[in-house]
Write a protein that holds these residues in place. Structure first.
Motif, PDB file in Angstrom:
ATOM      1  N   THR A 173       0.820  -1.206   0.000  1.00 29.09           N
ATOM      2  CA  THR A 173       0.000   0.000   0.000  1.00 29.09           C
ATOM      3  C   THR A 173       0.857   1.260   0.000  1.00 29.09           C
ATOM      4  OG1 THR A 173      -0.162  -0.029   2.421  1.00 29.09           O
ATOM      5  CG2 THR A 173      -1.912  -1.127   1.193  1.00 29.09           C
ATOM      6  N   HIS A 174       2.137   1.124   0.406  1.00 27.04           N
ATOM      7  CA  HIS A 174       3.013   2.299   0.392  1.00 27.04           C
ATOM      8  C   HIS A 174       3.223   2.836  -1.019  1.00 27.04           C
ATOM      9  CE1 HIS A 174       6.133  -0.690  -0.715  1.00 27.04           C
ATOM     10  NE2 HIS A 174       6.720   0.330  -1.294  1.00 27.04           N
ATOM     11  N   GLU A 175       2.937   2.020  -2.044  1.00 30.59           N
ATOM     12  CA  GLU A 175       3.123   2.481  -3.415  1.00 30.59           C
ATOM     13  C   GLU A 175       2.297   3.735  -3.708  1.00 30.59           C
ATOM     14  OE1 GLU A 175       2.243  -0.705  -6.051  1.00 30.59           O
ATOM     15  OE2 GLU A 175       4.012  -1.899  -5.501  1.00 30.59           O
ATOM     16  N   GLU A 176       1.108   3.823  -3.096  1.00 31.84           N
ATOM     17  CA  GLU A 176       0.251   4.986  -3.332  1.00 31.84           C
ATOM     18  C   GLU A 176       0.947   6.290  -2.930  1.00 31.84           C
ATOM     19  OE1 GLU A 176      -3.988   6.842  -1.694  1.00 31.84           O
ATOM     20  OE2 GLU A 176      -3.520   4.715  -1.373  1.00 31.84           O
ATOM     21  N   PHE A 177       1.792   6.214  -1.908  1.00 30.37           N
ATOM     22  CA  PHE A 177       2.376   7.426  -1.333  1.00 30.37           C
ATOM     23  C   PHE A 177       3.841   7.620  -1.723  1.00 30.37           C
ATOM     24  CE2 PHE A 177      -0.757   5.379   1.411  1.00 30.37           C
ATOM     25  CZ  PHE A 177      -1.768   6.321   1.333  1.00 30.37           C
ATOM     26  N   VAL A 178       4.593   6.526  -1.831  1.00 30.35           N
ATOM     27  CA  VAL A 178       6.023   6.625  -2.152  1.00 30.35           C
ATOM     28  C   VAL A 178       6.250   6.648  -3.659  1.00 30.35           C
ATOM     29  CG1 VAL A 178       8.291   5.542  -1.827  1.00 30.35           C
ATOM     30  CG2 VAL A 178       6.605   5.473   0.020  1.00 30.35           C
ATOM     31  N   HIS A 179       5.369   5.968  -4.424  1.00 30.29           N
ATOM     32  CA  HIS A 179       5.580   5.811  -5.869  1.00 30.29           C
ATOM     33  C   HIS A 179       4.385   6.344  -6.663  1.00 30.29           C
ATOM     34  CE1 HIS A 179       8.779   3.265  -4.447  1.00 30.29           C
ATOM     35  NE2 HIS A 179       7.950   2.337  -4.005  1.00 30.29           N
ATOM     36  N   SER A 181       3.960   8.589  -8.856  1.00 31.05           N
ATOM     37  CA  SER A 181       4.090   8.980 -10.264  1.00 31.05           C
ATOM     38  C   SER A 181       4.319   7.792 -11.197  1.00 31.05           C
ATOM     39  CB  SER A 181       5.252   9.968 -10.417  1.00 31.05           C
ATOM     40  OG  SER A 181       6.484   9.337 -10.082  1.00 31.05           O
ATOM     41  N   THR A 182       4.455   6.588 -10.650  1.00 31.84           N
ATOM     42  CA  THR A 182       4.799   5.444 -11.510  1.00 31.84           C
ATOM     43  C   THR A 182       3.843   4.259 -11.336  1.00 31.84           C
ATOM     44  OG1 THR A 182       6.365   4.755  -9.789  1.00 31.84           O
ATOM     45  CG2 THR A 182       7.253   5.979 -11.685  1.00 31.84           C
ATOM     46  N   ILE A 183       3.768   3.690 -10.136  1.00 27.36           N
ATOM     47  CA  ILE A 183       2.962   2.481  -9.924  1.00 27.36           C
ATOM     48  C   ILE A 183       1.894   2.662  -8.860  1.00 27.36           C
ATOM     49  CG2 ILE A 183       4.753   0.887 -10.703  1.00 27.36           C
ATOM     50  CD1 ILE A 183       5.515   0.393  -7.810  1.00 27.36           C
ATOM     51  N   GLY A 184       1.870   3.811  -8.186  1.00 29.45           N
ATOM     52  CA  GLY A 184       0.914   4.020  -7.107  1.00 29.45           C
ATOM     53  C   GLY A 184      -0.440   4.483  -7.602  1.00 29.45           C
ATOM     54  N   GLN A 185      -1.497   4.104  -6.850  1.00 30.24           N
ATOM     55  CA  GLN A 185      -2.837   4.602  -7.118  1.00 30.24           C
ATOM     56  C   GLN A 185      -3.682   4.392  -5.863  1.00 30.24           C
ATOM     57  OE1 GLN A 185      -3.413   0.858 -10.025  1.00 30.24           O
ATOM     58  NE2 GLN A 185      -5.048   2.336 -10.194  1.00 30.24           N
ATOM     59  N   ALA A 186      -4.746   5.183  -5.736  1.00 33.07           N
ATOM     60  CA  ALA A 186      -5.554   5.169  -4.519  1.00 33.07           C
ATOM     61  C   ALA A 186      -6.180   3.808  -4.259  1.00 33.07           C
ATOM     62  CB  ALA A 186      -6.638   6.238  -4.622  1.00 33.07           C
ATOM     63  N   GLU A 187      -6.467   3.060  -5.302  1.00 31.80           N
ATOM     64  CA  GLU A 187      -7.130   1.765  -5.124  1.00 31.80           C
ATOM     65  C   GLU A 187      -6.283   0.771  -4.324  1.00 31.80           C
ATOM     66  OE1 GLU A 187      -8.993   3.634  -8.746  1.00 31.80           O
ATOM     67  OE2 GLU A 187      -6.970   3.425  -7.927  1.00 31.80           O
ATOM     68  N   LEU A 188      -4.975   1.013  -4.206  1.00 30.75           N
ATOM     69  CA  LEU A 188      -4.132   0.124  -3.419  1.00 30.75           C
ATOM     70  C   LEU A 188      -4.580   0.096  -1.964  1.00 30.75           C
ATOM     71  CD1 LEU A 188      -0.738   1.145  -4.986  1.00 30.75           C
ATOM     72  CD2 LEU A 188      -1.545  -1.211  -4.837  1.00 30.75           C
ATOM     73  N   SER A 189      -4.907   1.246  -1.413  1.00 29.07           N
ATOM     74  CA  SER A 189      -5.357   1.308  -0.029  1.00 29.07           C
ATOM     75  C   SER A 189      -6.822   0.928   0.119  1.00 29.07           C
ATOM     76  CB  SER A 189      -5.137   2.721   0.535  1.00 29.07           C
ATOM     77  OG  SER A 189      -3.773   3.068   0.543  1.00 29.07           O
ATOM     78  N   GLU A 190      -7.592   1.122  -0.929  1.00 29.10           N
ATOM     79  CA  GLU A 190      -9.031   0.891  -0.848  1.00 29.10           C
ATOM     80  C   GLU A 190      -9.425  -0.568  -1.066  1.00 29.10           C
ATOM     81  OE1 GLU A 190     -10.415   3.481  -3.882  1.00 29.10           O
ATOM     82  OE2 GLU A 190      -9.888   5.327  -2.783  1.00 29.10           O
ATOM     83  N   SER A 191      -8.573  -1.334  -1.738  1.00 30.57           N
ATOM     84  CA  SER A 191      -8.945  -2.707  -2.093  1.00 30.57           C
ATOM     85  C   SER A 191      -8.694  -3.672  -0.950  1.00 30.57           C
ATOM     86  CB  SER A 191      -8.166  -3.157  -3.329  1.00 30.57           C
ATOM     87  OG  SER A 191      -6.779  -3.109  -3.063  1.00 30.57           O
ATOM     88  N   GLU A 192      -9.472  -4.756  -0.927  1.00 29.97           N
ATOM     89  CA  GLU A 192      -9.292  -5.802   0.075  1.00 29.97           C
ATOM     90  C   GLU A 192      -8.068  -6.652  -0.268  1.00 29.97           C
ATOM     91  OE1 GLU A 192     -12.735  -8.176   0.495  1.00 29.97           O
ATOM     92  OE2 GLU A 192     -14.000  -6.541   1.240  1.00 29.97           O
ATOM     93  N   PHE A 193      -7.499  -7.285   0.748  1.00 32.83           N
ATOM     94  CA  PHE A 193      -6.388  -8.203   0.531  1.00 32.83           C
ATOM     95  C   PHE A 193      -6.546  -9.367   1.494  1.00 32.83           C
ATOM     96  CE2 PHE A 193      -5.074  -5.402   3.884  1.00 32.83           C
ATOM     97  CZ  PHE A 193      -4.378  -6.202   4.769  1.00 32.83           C
ATOM     98  N   HIS A 194      -5.861 -10.461   1.168  1.00 31.19           N
ATOM     99  CA  HIS A 194      -5.947 -11.673   1.978  1.00 31.19           C
ATOM    100  C   HIS A 194      -4.533 -12.162   2.273  1.00 31.19           C
ATOM    101  CE1 HIS A 194     -10.279 -11.863   1.225  1.00 31.19           C
ATOM    102  NE2 HIS A 194      -9.988 -11.570  -0.048  1.00 31.19           N
TER     103      HIS A 194
END
Length: 363
Positions: A173-179, A181-194
C-alpha cells in the motif's frame, strides 16, 4: 492454509538474522575464476571465488596466520587463494597447503569453508550448521532462469536492517504514497487483501484491484504488448514470502473484465518482481532484485527499460528505508503499532523468531 491477523505492537529494534538458511552472496557473474570477491553476509566477511572446473567457493575472509583479508589476495596454482600478506595458500576446503620459508605445514592452519549452491543466477551460501545445508531449502525463484521468462536486475546496498526491506515488500500500500508517479494509485489502499500461511510454510498476501485506471508504469507495459491500448484494467499483486528473506511478487494488469481474476491473463501483461535480501550487518543489507516478464521475451530494449524503470522506483524505497533506519536508531525501544495492512510483515517476523529460537535451542 491459515488466515492471519497482525499482532498489535512490535518493538522497533535491530532484528537479528538466522544463520541456518541460504542467503544470496552475489550474482553468478560476480564470482569468477579471475579473482576473489569480498562480501559480508550475515555479519561474516567472506572470500568468494570460482574454481577452474566452475565450482563456487566461500571461505572466511581472514587468514589463519594474522587475519589478513583473503579477498585482497589472488588465485594461484590448483584453485587456491594466496594470502596477500605473507603468502599462505588455502584450498577450496579452507585447508592451508603452503607456508612461507618452511616445508612443514601446521595441521591446524585452516579457515572456515561454507557450503555454496549456484541457482537462479545467484550464488547462495549457508553460514550455519553445515549438516543442515540442504539445497532443497532454497526459495523458489524459477522465473529467474526459466525460458518462459526474461528480465534483468541489480543490487541495492541498502543502509537498513534487512527486516525493514521485508516489511516494505510485504505491504505494497506504500506504493500509493512513495511511488505516486509510476505504480501508485488510490485503489491500493481501498482494495481488500488476503494474507495466508501456505502448507509449505511460505506466506502469501493477495490483492486484486478490479476495473481501475492503469498507472503509468503498467499502461506502458500494456502498450508494449497491445500497441495503442486504452481503457481500464484489472490489476493484481500476489506476494510470496520464503524464509528467511526472499519475496517474489506476481504482478500485472489485464483488460478489465477479461477473466484475469479467474485465471485468464491472456489479455494482459504479467511480471514477477524477484527480491532476495541478504543481511550484511545489523544496519546494512545486500538487496538483490530483478523484474521478469513473460511477454516480448526477445526484446532487449524492453528488458533494459524495465530494469531501469524499476531501479528508479526502488531508489524511492531506498531513501525511505534509510530514513526509517535512522529514526529507529534515534528512538531506541519505540513500539510500532501494527495496522491490518501489516499482517504479512508480522507473520514474517513470527517465522524469523521461530527460526532464531530453534537455532538457540540447538546451541
Amino acid at each position: 492454509m491459515t488466515t492471519l491477523q497482525p499482532e498489535r505492537t512490535v518493538t522497533a529494534t535491530i532484528f537479528p538474522h538466522p544463520l541456518n538458511a541460504w542467503y544470496a552472496a552475489g550474482w553468478d557473474h560476480e564470482v569468477t575464476t579471475r579473482g576473489v570477491l569480498g562480501r559480508t553476509v550475515a555479519g561474516k566477511p567472506l572470500a568468494l571465488y570460482r574454481t577452474s572446473d566452475g565450482r563456487t567457493v566461500a571461505l572466511a575472509d581472514a587468514c589463519w596466520h594474522r587475519l589478513a583479508p583473503l579477498s585482497m589476495g589472488r588465485l594461484v596454482g590448483n584453485d587456491e587463494i594466496q594470502c596477500p600478506y605473507h603468502g599462505l595458500r588455502y584450498d577450496s576446503a579452507g585447508r592451508c597447503t603452503q607456508m612461507p620459508a618452511q616445508e612443514t605445514v601446521n595441521p591446524s592452519a585452516m579457515v572456515p569453508s561454507y557450503p555454496t549452491v549456484e541457482r537462479y543466477r545467484y550464488v547462495w551460501v549457508w553460514l550455519g550448521d553445515p549438516t543442515l545445508a540442504d539445497p532443497a531449502k532454497l526459495p523458489d525463484m524459477h522465473q529467474m532462469d526459466h525460458p518462459d521468462w526474461a528480465g534483468d536486475g541489480l543490487t541495492i546496498e541498502a543502509r537498513c536492517n534487512y527486516q525493514l526491506v521485508l516489511d516494505n515488500l510485504m505491504d505494497l500500500t506504500h506504493e500509493e504514497f512513495v511511488h505516486g508517479s509510476t505504480i501508485g494509485q488510490a485503489e491500493l489502499s481501498e482494495s481488500e487483501f488476503h494474507t495466508r500461511r501456505e502448507d509449505d510454510g511460505s506466506v502469501t498476501v493477495e490483492r486484486w484491484m478490479r476495473d481501475v485506471e492503469p498507472p503509468p508504469f503498467w499502461l506502458g507495459n500494456m502498450r508494449d504488448r497491445f500497441p495503442g491500448f486504452t481503457g481500464r484494467v484489472d490489476r493484481w499483486q500476489i506476494i510470496h514470502y520464503y524464509a528467511p528473506s526472499t519475496i517474489c511478487i506476481d504482478v500485472g494488469v489485464a483488460k478489465a473484465g477479461t477473466g484475469a481474476p479467474q485465471g485468464d491473463r491472456s489479455q494482459g501483461v504479467n511480471g514477477y518482481v524477484m527480491n532476495t535480501i541478504t543481511p550484511e550487518t545489523d544496519r546494512t543489507s545486500h538487496y538483490f532484485w530483478a523484474f521478469m516478464r513473460n511477454y516480448r521475451l526477445d526484446s532487449q530494449l524492453i528488458t533494459t527499460r524495465l530494469r531501469d524503470g524499476v531501479q528508479g522506483v526502488f531508489a524511492e524505497d531506498e531513501a525511505m528505508l534509510t530514513a526509517q533506519q535512522a529514526a529507529i536508531d534515534a528512538n531506541p525501544g519505540h513500539e510500532f503499532y501494527s495496522l491490518n495492512i501489516d499482517a504479512g510483515g508480522m507473520w514474517v517476523r513470527r517465522i524469523l523468531d521461530r527460526m532464531l529460537e530453534a537455532e538457540q535451542a540447538r546451541r
